[in-house]
Design a protein around this motif. Structure first.
Motif, PDB file in Angstrom:
ATOM      1  N   HIS A  95       0.863  -1.147  -0.002  1.00  0.00           N
ATOM      2  CA  HIS A  95       0.018  -0.047   0.002  1.00  0.00           C
ATOM      3  C   HIS A  95       0.655   1.181  -0.032  1.00  0.00           C
ATOM      4  N   TYR A  96       2.273   1.207   0.430  1.00  0.00           N
ATOM      5  CA  TYR A  96       2.930   2.297   0.657  1.00  0.00           C
ATOM      6  C   TYR A  96       4.191   2.206  -0.352  1.00  0.00           C
ATOM      7  N   ALA A  97       3.959   1.195  -1.236  1.00  0.00           N
ATOM      8  CA  ALA A  97       5.364   0.968  -1.900  1.00  0.00           C
ATOM      9  C   ALA A  97       5.311   1.800  -3.245  1.00  0.00           C
ATOM     10  N   PRO A  98       6.264   2.476  -3.769  1.00  0.00           N
ATOM     11  CA  PRO A  98       6.025   2.994  -5.069  1.00  0.00           C
ATOM     12  C   PRO A  98       6.600   1.973  -6.037  1.00  0.00           C
ATOM     13  N   ARG A  99       6.479   1.988  -7.188  1.00  0.00           N
ATOM     14  CA  ARG A  99       7.009   0.812  -8.362  1.00  0.00           C
ATOM     15  C   ARG A  99       8.535   0.749  -8.194  1.00  0.00           C
ATOM     16  N   THR A 100       8.922   1.809  -7.953  1.00  0.00           N
ATOM     17  CA  THR A 100      10.571   2.027  -7.787  1.00  0.00           C
ATOM     18  C   THR A 100      11.000   1.403  -6.650  1.00  0.00           C
ATOM     19  N   LYS A 101      12.097   0.787  -6.703  1.00  0.00           N
ATOM     20  CA  LYS A 101      12.761   0.186  -5.416  1.00  0.00           C
ATOM     21  C   LYS A 101      12.929   1.230  -4.186  1.00  0.00           C
ATOM     22  N   LEU A 102      12.485   0.968  -3.099  1.00  0.00           N
ATOM     23  CA  LEU A 102      12.813   1.932  -2.167  1.00  0.00           C
ATOM     24  C   LEU A 102      13.556   1.430  -1.023  1.00  0.00           C
ATOM     25  N   ILE A 103      14.719   2.232  -0.504  1.00  0.00           N
ATOM     26  CA  ILE A 103      15.476   1.567   0.349  1.00  0.00           C
ATOM     27  C   ILE A 103      15.384   2.929   1.606  1.00  0.00           C
ATOM     28  N   LEU A 104      15.219   2.284   2.632  1.00  0.00           N
ATOM     29  CA  LEU A 104      15.039   3.090   3.999  1.00  0.00           C
ATOM     30  C   LEU A 104      16.468   3.181   4.548  1.00  0.00           C
ATOM     31  N   VAL A 105      16.903   4.569   5.053  1.00  0.00           N
ATOM     32  CA  VAL A 105      18.036   4.615   5.854  1.00  0.00           C
ATOM     33  C   VAL A 105      17.925   5.499   6.769  1.00  0.00           C
ATOM     34  N   GLU A 106      18.572   5.708   7.858  1.00  0.00           N
ATOM     35  CA  GLU A 106      18.593   6.219   8.982  1.00  0.00           C
ATOM     36  C   GLU A 106      18.973   7.951   8.586  1.00  0.00           C
ATOM     37  N   LYS A 107      20.119   8.150   7.966  1.00  0.00           N
ATOM     38  CA  LYS A 107      20.372   9.353   7.574  1.00  0.00           C
ATOM     39  C   LYS A 107      21.024   9.456   6.048  1.00  0.00           C
ATOM     40  N   LEU A 108      20.349  10.570   5.315  1.00  0.00           N
ATOM     41  CA  LEU A 108      20.862  10.545   3.716  1.00  0.00           C
ATOM     42  C   LEU A 108      22.401  10.686   3.735  1.00  0.00           C
ATOM     43  N   GLU A 109      22.912  11.517   4.674  1.00  0.00           N
ATOM     44  CA  GLU A 109      24.101  11.965   4.556  1.00  0.00           C
ATOM     45  C   GLU A 109      25.233  10.673   4.789  1.00  0.00           C
ATOM     46  N   ASP A 110      24.927   9.504   5.529  1.00  0.00           N
ATOM     47  CA  ASP A 110      25.490   8.284   5.548  1.00  0.00           C
ATOM     48  C   ASP A 110      25.499   7.445   4.253  1.00  0.00           C
ATOM     49  N   PHE A 111      24.634   7.777   3.550  1.00  0.00           N
ATOM     50  CA  PHE A 111      24.366   7.075   2.298  1.00  0.00           C
ATOM     51  C   PHE A 111      25.423   7.282   1.207  1.00  0.00           C
ATOM     52  N   LEU A 112      26.112   6.189   1.005  1.00  0.00           N
ATOM     53  CA  LEU A 112      26.987   6.470  -0.312  1.00  0.00           C
ATOM     54  C   LEU A 112      26.406   6.014  -1.637  1.00  0.00           C
ATOM     55  N   SER A 113      26.287   7.003  -2.422  1.00  0.00           N
ATOM     56  CA  SER A 113      25.555   6.687  -3.547  1.00  0.00           C
ATOM     57  C   SER A 113      26.415   6.125  -4.559  1.00  0.00           C
ATOM     58  N   PRO A 114      25.973   4.674  -5.161  1.00  0.00           N
ATOM     59  CA  PRO A 114      26.852   4.264  -6.403  1.00  0.00           C
ATOM     60  C   PRO A 114      26.730   5.166  -7.455  1.00  0.00           C
ATOM     61  N   PRO A 115      27.974   5.694  -8.297  1.00  0.00           N
ATOM     62  CA  PRO A 115      27.956   6.487  -9.287  1.00  0.00           C
ATOM     63  C   PRO A 115      27.307   6.166 -10.397  1.00  0.00           C
ATOM     64  N   SER A 116      27.162   4.916 -10.868  1.00  0.00           N
ATOM     65  CA  SER A 116      26.534   4.424 -11.923  1.00  0.00           C
ATOM     66  C   SER A 116      25.162   4.249 -11.968  1.00  0.00           C
ATOM     67  N   LYS A 117      24.282   4.711 -11.014  1.00  0.00           N
ATOM     68  CA  LYS A 117      23.003   4.477 -10.741  1.00  0.00           C
ATOM     69  C   LYS A 117      22.155   5.810 -10.787  1.00  0.00           C
ATOM     70  N   ARG A 118      21.202   5.641 -11.272  1.00  0.00           N
ATOM     71  CA  ARG A 118      20.153   6.958 -11.173  1.00  0.00           C
ATOM     72  C   ARG A 118      19.314   7.020  -9.906  1.00  0.00           C
ATOM     73  N   ILE A 119      19.799   7.628  -8.928  1.00  0.00           N
ATOM     74  CA  ILE A 119      19.194   7.194  -7.489  1.00  0.00           C
ATOM     75  C   ILE A 119      18.411   8.759  -7.144  1.00  0.00           C
ATOM     76  N   GLY A 120      17.351   8.433  -6.609  1.00  0.00           N
ATOM     77  CA  GLY A 120      16.428   9.742  -6.292  1.00  0.00           C
ATOM     78  C   GLY A 120      16.377   9.610  -4.470  1.00  0.00           C
ATOM     79  N   ALA A 121      16.389  10.549  -3.991  1.00  0.00           N
ATOM     80  CA  ALA A 121      16.366  10.586  -2.524  1.00  0.00           C
ATOM     81  C   ALA A 121      15.111  11.325  -1.751  1.00  0.00           C
TER      82      ALA A 121
END
Ligand code: TXA
Ligand code: MG
Length: 325
Positions: free
Chosen positions: A224-250
């Motif tokens: 019910h709460y899921a977008p079609r795009t895969k969703l990852i939940l993190v504590e803090k965005l600033e701790d998330f290391l974004s893999p360069p080859s992917k298109r990631i939304g925050a």
């Protein structure tokens, strides 16, 4: 069928006429947009299930035009239940009560209980009071999808399936009502929402149903709460290391970061109420950005933030890990 979006001011009579004719109409409430039908017209209620592609085991909420009508749909022997209504109605609180016989089984999915609510939205209130009887109204989305917080969202979900969407702009709370049931002197939360446990505790003991905070309202699956795009939940965005080859939304709470292909901030000023109001719209927007995945940051676990975190947790892809390349 042509689906029209009409501004609330011009749509009242038409909405009432359609409801009287056994049609379903999308209406704004203070939580999310609802898909309304006459409770006592089983055919009209069947159209709600059909329109949403909702399974018949999942019961609908009954909305009342006035407190006086409550006795026609439910039994209210519980003093605590009546105190809840005194304090929180009209407003974003749904109460599960023993049902009356006159409610068609299709509304309650054959349960012995009925979920009842009285909306505070001025347009909803006007339409239901002119209509003059209870309306069954689940959220106006296809089954398993994110609830709509604007008329356009409803159109994106249900265009061609319903005649009318009554438009009154974005909804105030942005997430679905808190659902409770009363057991003796205890208020049991079945779905977290705009009215948090802290506010309910003023009236009695509060228990969140299911030990892990998950929910037993029958229709509350993760999707019910899921977008079609895969969703990852993190504590803090600033701790998330974004893999360069992917298109990631925050989906950030208050922070701003430029290292993402798309960014939405739930509340720049760090207000959980504002965050709730923006949550579903921003999830939809990110979902339309063609991303590899969305990273969402937890919000402060206070007040309506609890309900936001609960939805993010349910929306997150199970065991999702950020891919490393
Ligand atoms: O804010 C809201 O509550 C919105 C607006 C439109 O009123 N409505 C809404 O309805 O969210 P819906 O159908 O999307 O969610 C209602 C939830 C479902 O999970 C359903 O299973 C549960 O309420 N429910 C309905 N009747 C119930 C009952 N008798 N006992 C337990 N849960 C019930
Ligand atoms: Mg729903």
């Amino acid at each position: 069928m042509q689906t029209e979006i009409v501004a609330a001011h011009f749509a009242i009579d038409r909405a009432v006429a359609l409801l009287r004719a056994g049609e379903v109409v999308a209406l704004p409430t203070e939580t999310v947009y609802g898909l309304a039908a006459d409770v006592y017209n089983a055919n009209a209620v069947a159209k709600v299930f059909e329109t949403k592609e909702r399974p018949h085991f999942d019961p609908l909420i009954v909305h009342l035009p006035s407190r006086e009508m409550l006795d026609f749909v439910a039994r209210t022997d519980s003093r605590l239940a009546r105190e809840l209504m005194d304090k929180f109605w009209p407003g974003p609180l749904t109460i599960v009560l023993p049902r009356r016989e006159a409610i068609p089984d299709i509304v309650t999915a054959g349960l012995e209980t009925v979920a009842v609510r009285m909306s505070a939205h001025p347009v909803f209130r006007e339409i239901i009071s002119v209509f003059g009887g209870p309306l069954a109204a689940p959220s106006a989305n296809r089954f398993g999808r994110i609830s709509p917080t604007s008329a356009q969202h409803v159109k994106d979900e249900l265009a061609g399936r319903i005649p009318l969407i009554v438009d009154d702009g974005a909804t105030t709370h942005g997430i679905e009502s808190t659902i409770v049931r009363v057991m003796n002197d205890t208020i049991e939360i079945l779905r977290q929402g705009p009215i948090a446990a802290k506010a309910l505790r003023q009236l009695g003991r509060v228990r969140v149903n299911a030990p892990d905070g998950s929910v037993i309202a029958p229709g509350q699956m993760a999707t019910h709460y899921a977008p079609r795009t895969k969703l990852i939940l993190v504590e803090k965005l600033e701790d998330f290391l974004s893999p360069p080859s992917k298109r990631i939304g925050a989906l950030a709470f208050a922070s701003a970061s430029t290292s993402f292909a798309a960014l939405r901030q739930l509340s720049r000023r760090g207000d959980v109420r504002e965050a709730a109001a923006n949550l579903f719209r921003m999830l939809r927007e990110l979902d339309n950005e063609n991303l590899d995945f969305i990273v969402a940051e937890r919000v402060p676990n206070e007040d309506v933030g609890i309900a936001i975190n609960e939805r993010l947790k349910r929306g997150a892809t199970p065991d999702a890990r950020a891919p490393l390349e």
